[in-house]
Design a protein around this motif. Sequence first.
Motif, PDB file in Angstrom:
ATOM      1  N   LEU A 104      -6.322   3.390  -7.621  1.00 24.82           N
ATOM      2  CA  LEU A 104      -5.260   2.433  -7.348  1.00 24.82           C
ATOM      3  C   LEU A 104      -5.004   1.563  -8.579  1.00 24.82           C
ATOM      4  N   LEU A 105      -3.735   1.215  -8.768  1.00 23.27           N
ATOM      5  CA  LEU A 105      -3.339   0.317  -9.845  1.00 23.27           C
ATOM      6  C   LEU A 105      -2.616  -0.882  -9.253  1.00 23.27           C
ATOM      7  N   ARG A 106      -2.566  -1.971 -10.018  1.00 20.06           N
ATOM      8  CA  ARG A 106      -1.817  -3.150  -9.585  1.00 20.06           C
ATOM      9  C   ARG A 106      -0.339  -2.970  -9.891  1.00 20.06           C
ATOM     10  N   LEU A 107       0.498  -3.338  -8.920  1.00 19.65           N
ATOM     11  CA  LEU A 107       1.926  -3.319  -9.164  1.00 19.65           C
ATOM     12  C   LEU A 107       2.279  -4.373 -10.208  1.00 19.65           C
ATOM     13  N   PRO A 108       3.219  -4.105 -11.106  1.00 18.26           N
ATOM     14  CA  PRO A 108       3.583  -5.071 -12.144  1.00 18.26           C
ATOM     15  C   PRO A 108       3.929  -6.440 -11.575  1.00 18.26           C
ATOM     16  N   GLY A 109       3.318  -7.466 -12.141  1.00 14.44           N
ATOM     17  CA  GLY A 109       3.599  -8.835 -11.732  1.00 14.44           C
ATOM     18  C   GLY A 109       2.959  -9.269 -10.439  1.00 14.44           C
ATOM     19  N   THR A 110       2.058  -8.454  -9.882  1.00 15.10           N
ATOM     20  CA  THR A 110       1.416  -8.784  -8.614  1.00 15.10           C
ATOM     21  C   THR A 110      -0.072  -8.457  -8.687  1.00 15.10           C
ATOM     22  N   GLU A 111      -0.773  -8.848  -7.641  1.00 12.50           N
ATOM     23  CA  GLU A 111      -2.175  -8.446  -7.460  1.00 12.50           C
ATOM     24  C   GLU A 111      -2.285  -7.350  -6.412  1.00 12.50           C
ATOM     25  N   LYS A 112      -1.169  -6.785  -6.033  1.00 15.84           N
ATOM     26  CA  LYS A 112      -1.125  -5.804  -4.956  1.00 15.84           C
ATOM     27  C   LYS A 112      -1.487  -4.411  -5.469  1.00 15.84           C
TER      28      LYS A 112
END
Length: 225
Positions: A14-22
């Motif tokens: 899993l990776l973090r969505l740009p600009g988020t911690e999601k």
Amino acid sequence: MQWPVEGPFLRDQLLRLPGTEKPSAIDKQLAMGEVWLDLNGLQGDRVADHRFHGGPDRSLCHYPVEHYAHWRKLYPQLSAIGPAAFGENLSTLGLDERQVCIGDRFRWGDAVIEVSQPRSPCSNLDRRHSTRGLARHMATSGRTGWLYRTLEPGVIELGADLHLIERPCPTASVLRVWRGFVNEDVNDIELAWLAGLLPLANEYRTRFRQRLDSRRRQQDQGALF
């Protein structure tokens, strides 16, 4: 009939969505060898939120190659997007939502898969590509892609073609079902037909049945007063 396939694509971390911690698994990569497909999806393909992704009715996501030209034209900043950019596991040229029907069965490699529902675009697409309104435009245009359930698990090799082996519901195009899902004005006859479309994922059929039942209750109440 058969179609060459781009894929399989998957995301093993899993990776973090740009600009988020999601966390997200939307950024798929081409598999480097043969992959096992089971009832829940491709072996090694991660799922960040099981409420909306993965599982028996959502084991694979398919997105048409030709749609990417539309998005590159509409959003010049997305000039480099192509297969796997929208989180799909496979992509083809020559199949779209008007042609593919709910219940269509395909052989892909050693596996047999069945079209189960339209893909419901979500805001993760906007975040992934830093493009506000992308998911909304996908939904309104009907360029959604679609999902499969796995009927027979098997090995998927790179370069394996997609073979149509059965079409039990030739009038149930993915686009027709999607239009029924997003159009609140669809008539009762169509809603009843959609609710009774057996190969359609239960989540969709339940929503159609609830809408139909709600209308009938309102009609019954109106008849009393």
